[in-house]
Design an enzyme around this catalytic site. Structure first.
Site, mmCIF file in Angstrom:
data_model
loop_
_atom_site.group_PDB
_atom_site.id
_atom_site.type_symbol
_atom_site.label_atom_id
_atom_site.label_comp_id
_atom_site.label_asym_id
_atom_site.label_seq_id
_atom_site.Cartn_x
_atom_site.Cartn_y
_atom_site.Cartn_z
ATOM 1 N N CYS D 42 0.753 -1.203 -0.115
ATOM 2 C CA CYS D 42 0.059 0.197 0.013
ATOM 3 C C CYS D 42 1.037 1.253 -0.201
ATOM 4 O O CYS D 42 2.004 1.212 0.361
ATOM 5 C CB CYS D 42 -0.920 -0.109 1.298
ATOM 6 S SG CYS D 42 -1.976 1.604 1.424
ATOM 7 N N THR D 44 0.733 3.339 2.183
ATOM 8 C CA THR D 44 1.281 3.771 3.700
ATOM 9 C C THR D 44 2.578 2.764 3.828
ATOM 10 O O THR D 44 3.299 3.246 4.502
ATOM 11 C CB THR D 44 0.073 3.027 4.528
ATOM 12 O OG1 THR D 44 -1.076 3.673 4.141
ATOM 13 C CG2 THR D 44 0.505 3.216 5.861
ATOM 14 N N HIS D 47 5.401 4.949 2.912
ATOM 15 C CA HIS D 47 5.879 5.869 3.947
ATOM 16 C C HIS D 47 6.788 5.372 4.875
ATOM 17 O O HIS D 47 7.736 5.865 5.427
ATOM 18 C CB HIS D 47 4.645 6.619 4.643
ATOM 19 C CG HIS D 47 3.708 7.442 3.682
ATOM 20 N ND1 HIS D 47 4.104 8.690 3.361
ATOM 21 C CD2 HIS D 47 2.708 6.895 3.098
ATOM 22 C CE1 HIS D 47 3.192 9.299 2.482
ATOM 23 N NE2 HIS D 47 2.380 8.359 2.322
ATOM 24 N N CYS D 111 -13.258 4.516 15.014
ATOM 25 C CA CYS D 111 -13.074 4.111 16.306
ATOM 26 C C CYS D 111 -11.894 4.834 16.811
ATOM 27 O O CYS D 111 -10.798 4.726 16.046
ATOM 28 C CB CYS D 111 -12.703 2.374 16.416
ATOM 29 S SG CYS D 111 -12.022 1.880 18.012
ATOM 30 N N ASP D 199 -3.744 12.275 -13.225
ATOM 31 C CA ASP D 199 -2.615 11.735 -12.435
ATOM 32 C C ASP D 199 -1.326 12.501 -13.236
ATOM 33 O O ASP D 199 -1.380 13.303 -14.216
ATOM 34 C CB ASP D 199 -2.332 10.271 -12.631
ATOM 35 C CG ASP D 199 -1.683 9.700 -11.485
ATOM 36 O OD1 ASP D 199 -2.143 9.191 -10.449
ATOM 37 O OD2 ASP D 199 -0.432 9.773 -11.660
ATOM 38 N N ARG D 204 -0.170 5.495 -15.228
ATOM 39 C CA ARG D 204 -1.374 5.334 -14.635
ATOM 40 C C ARG D 204 -2.616 6.117 -15.377
ATOM 41 O O ARG D 204 -3.607 5.657 -15.396
ATOM 42 C CB ARG D 204 -1.223 5.810 -13.206
ATOM 43 C CG ARG D 204 -0.466 4.896 -12.441
ATOM 44 C CD ARG D 204 -0.118 5.360 -11.205
ATOM 45 N NE ARG D 204 0.474 4.112 -10.296
ATOM 46 C CZ ARG D 204 1.080 4.243 -9.039
ATOM 47 N NH1 ARG D 204 0.981 5.478 -8.598
ATOM 48 N NH2 ARG D 204 1.449 2.955 -8.508
ATOM 49 N N ILE D 291 -13.232 10.731 3.956
ATOM 50 C CA ILE D 291 -13.300 9.478 3.808
ATOM 51 C C ILE D 291 -12.073 8.543 4.643
ATOM 52 O O ILE D 291 -11.035 8.900 4.288
ATOM 53 C CB ILE D 291 -13.322 8.920 2.552
ATOM 54 C CG1 ILE D 291 -14.361 9.418 1.735
ATOM 55 C CG2 ILE D 291 -13.482 7.101 2.406
ATOM 56 C CD1 ILE D 291 -15.798 9.315 1.946
#
Lengths: 346, 346, 346, 346
Positions: D42, D44, D47, D111, D199, D204, D291
């Protein structure tokens, strides 16, 4: 702690209830044991008392009855993180599975494996009740018993009144039993422009007026359609909150509903009935919402907000108090139509 | 009828206004002529008075100013079916085209051809104003002038407060100018659990408290974040109603907004500014709603409902009265921050 | 231009229709005159042809019938800004007042003063029709007649299918007349996971399959409940789109509807009927939506989007073509249940 | 079973990762042990690999990384009722508390005690992972690994695309990384009228076209505003799906957004930035939705529906396959912008 307790029990498949000495329940690791401080009687309890066809079809005696309950946590299972021992809690009566697709998508109130305390499993007209920890809703220590015990039932009123948009709207509440009465109080608190109400009990019609109904009418003896049409400049109402389950009240309510109106339905009819589908829903472009239980646990948060802000005062709703062993008198009072909520204490 | 009338005019592209004698407007076949009974001053009028960059970029003097207006119908065009001659009306200030895709889908409040009276066409700080018949909203004959004249501006408050779900929620109102103050009154009327408010005028902070704010704080001098966090058990607020347009108030508001919260934005910032997009909207899963004008004409119906039920009393909002020719004093009062609404009469 | 034209007329209060030579209509200042290029027959037209109790109760002959119409603008009133002379338009059949509270709040589709062309005023089974300019929806010049003429009726399908959330959902369409068939196509286009359909015509059941129904069943001869339960792992469907008006189909549909499901109702029942209120709506917490006409004009924009993107192809829906004077054969075809839409040309 | 396993570990607070032999995790009574069959990388994870300020501020090494994971249940705790040993599952990466007010009101995706696997606790770039049973989503046995592993990330796309109403709408997707690409596929599946995409990677942009974008543009080199204005008859787009986190793309997107439009924001910006609040949100009456993650577990049901109906085919999204120990090459591929999803197998 004693090993047995007093409880009001549906002992066998017949009308009536009896007080029995039964074992204090043991809890599972995700449950808490609640020492009951007060309970109140619901319309559902009348069906159980009378052992009507609904009760006979659903219940498997012996069962301790009662599902509107508050009390103190006295024991908790090994997995329970909250609430704490000593907390004063009100109980949500629907024990849900947390596993089905409904529970997993925020729709626990329509869980397909719901067990209702006092119906499908032992309830709270007793000294103690065992229940899943998540069903125990912590209250402030100083919350009056009358308010604590009503929260479950109040949740029905909140769920129904919050289902539609009542702000600045003209609203008709058909049925002024305790839930209908609480619904009037909620509608007033959240900005309804006018509230009209109908019932067939003079006591409850009067109660409706005191809780803020602009007009409260007798559903049979008064010219309901004409009176509310006049009061609304011929328009009818924007929203119908149907709390009676009476086919004739339902017909009146939908006759008065404006095009594009909303109807939230909590009342349970005695069975299928003839309904004017085209004129009442289709041509009118009505939005009709079945209401079941309370949203778990949005409704509880909403109810808390209304109570704590002072927007709704539940205390006047409790009109009678009895000891649990006086359940016969309590049920008689409830059946008379001459009461608000009836509270029982152990 | 005379042929000329007194009017407050932005005569040329410079600061200030002047009173002029101008022709009484003639109406088109779908318009009405309104004899003005009262008008009130809006924040927008201050921009026009001061001739700031927004005003200079949009207006084409000479223009009669004023867009918060009520009065009597004295003439109507050949196609007008309603309202009637003699009706006492409040005016919707946005004249819309009824033709664009927005107007044709119930979104007239964002019509792409909107003309604002007092800005894009002649307004109502005058003895008469001509306007499209559908913009004239009939009032009861006996509605106090103070309420009639405020309805347009009240519509901004209603539109903002109704955009989010305030029922049983904790709400922060940033900015207590007249619209912010009316928003507090609406939030109270429709069941907000707690209302927190901020401003930088002591007069308005005090006014907010009187209208029902649970806490009203100075946005700079008070520790806003800590105080409201404490008041909400650390949670922050469910809803932000942003009425200030101040980047620092916006930052405070979003800092206090709970995850999953709603923010309705009416305040207009002085220009683009640095904003913490990720923490304030994305990670928080916030729902952010730009608010423009009033919904045509849902907001008017909602405002009527709140006024007629007594849920909101607008009368205390008007704190100062002047004759139209005293417009300089009136604008000075409005600029001071030491007023609610300022009303002008011809 | 000639002074008279051919038209299909309900001449008096009896079954049947006739072709007459009548004056070409004159237009009001906000109307346009449309030279009809095609029309199609709706279920409503069958009621009129047969002069059933609904028709007898509503219509005042003589009336030119027909409300699904497309054609070219040949004349326009003095106030009309759009569309232009020469534009190829489809007609919205509901002429609304633009004045009532519904019209003023984006709910023109339930205008309380609606006039339906071909029913309450002259329609379009004729060479020309006069209609309010806002009812004439401009099409691309090269849009096939079959698609242009179906747009009004397609709007019913779009309105119904868009009322619920079909995305990734299991959907049951009860009733596969032309609108039901188009609804299947829309449901497929907007991401329904599975589409089940029922009807009592083998022709239409087959048609439903070709348009994308995963399962199409005979509502009486097939074991509908068991088959769809099996196909949905016992769950039933998330959404019911009720297009039949048949009480038994309605009962089947609601029996299959999941808890928390949505039902959008376009079908008109022959009269009041017995309905299982508690199990079908209340306990199930169903959301039930009456659907009336098309949203004015959101549905038209949505229909346009589906057509232009190619997501829905309406052309196969028109299965029969006739000249207007052959209306008897056309109505016979429509009545047989062995057709999709039947198109008429002048 | 062995006692140790291979895992890709962020060993200390520095850039890079390393393969280590670590103990196979032990499970708690409400957890399952999953034998990993595939994982995917991902944004993430990049990072984390690069150890940027976000990663440095949040993670506490050593941590096994990886949160997009599928595999087989090989062991389960004593309280687990579902799923079964042997089930093939995909993992939801957010381990939530089930206790906070968000979890208790159907908002588990926000949460306040969320732990993200591979970040806050050990993840799935390993042979085994222990996780709460409710986070293991059962798949059909024959679901291709490429699809099973993508479901978590696909959920972000579904959550974003389902947040707005895309039906028959013009949609702009800013950012065509893997989630943006999947969002295009979803938008196409649920009835968007036109899809525009931007993009800065030619690879892509081309991929976007293949997945159904009507127009895919280079965000810097192409005249984005003019081109999309032209393609929309000057109107702009109804919906913005912001997947890039780039301030300039955000500005482009909001510039193109129509009045009354909706914007769903998944992209994370590098920090606060200057934004044109008034023109982009307030005056435009935009509805802007942050989101976060996926709705637990509505999004999983929706994703399942789209996959099973064939409406979305995820398989082409996985463009590269590596063994876990080749993680350096895998991360390099992912960083290049010349890939779809990159899959790892133990």
């Amino acid at each position: 702690m004693a090993e047995t307790m007093q409880a009001v029990v549906k002992a066998d498949a017949n009308p009536g209830l009896e007080v029995q000495q039964v074992p204090i329940p043991t809890i599972k690791r995700d449950e808490v044991l609640v020492k009951v401080r007060a309970a109140s009687i619901c319309g559902t309890d009348l069906h159980i008392y009378n052992w009507d066809s609904w009760a006979a079809g659903r219940m498997h005696p012996p069962v301790i009855v009662g599902h509107e309950v508050c009390g103190d946590i006295v024991e908790r299972g090994s997995m329970v993180e909250t609430p704490e021992i000593g907390d004063f809690v009100s109980l949500e009566s629907h024990v849900i599975c947390n596993q089905c697709a409904f529970c997993r998508t925020g729709l626990g109130h329509i869980c397909e494996n719901t067990q209702l305390i006092g119906v499908d499993r032992d309830g709270g007209f007793a000294e103690y009740i065992a229940i899943h920890a998540q069903n125990a809703w912590p209250n402030p220590k100083d919350l009056p018993l009358e308010i604590a015990v009503l929260q479950e039932n109040f949740g029905n009123a909140v769920h129904t009144a919050f289902a539609a948009d009542l702000r600045a709207k003209k609203v008709l509440v058909t049925g002024c039993g305790p839930v209908g009465l609480m619904t009037i109080a909620v509608a007033r608190a959240i900005g309804a422009r006018s509230i009209y109400a109908t019932d067939i009990s003079a006591y409850r019609i009067d109660f409706a007026r005191r809780l803020g109904a602009d007009l409260a009418l007798h559903a049979i003896d008064d010219p309901v359609i004409e009176t509310i049409r006049d009061a609304t400049d011929g328009d009818g109402v924007d929203v119908l909150l149907e709390m009676s389950g009476s086919p004739s009240a339902i017909d009146q309510g939908f006759t008065l509903l404006k095009r594009g109106g909303e109807a939230a339905l909590l009342g349970v009819a005695p069975g299928p009935f003839e309904f004017d589908w085209d004129n009442h829903i289709v041509f009118k472009a009505a939005r009709v919402l079945g209401i079941s239980g309370r949203k778990l646990w949005q409704t509880w948060y909403q109810a808390r907000g209304l109570i704590r802000s002072g927007a709704v005062d539940l205390a006047p709703l409790v009109t009678h108090h009895y000891k649990m062993e006086e359940f016969d008198k309590a049920f008689e009072t409830m059946t008379s139509g001459e009461s608000g909520k009836v509270m029982l204490t152990p």
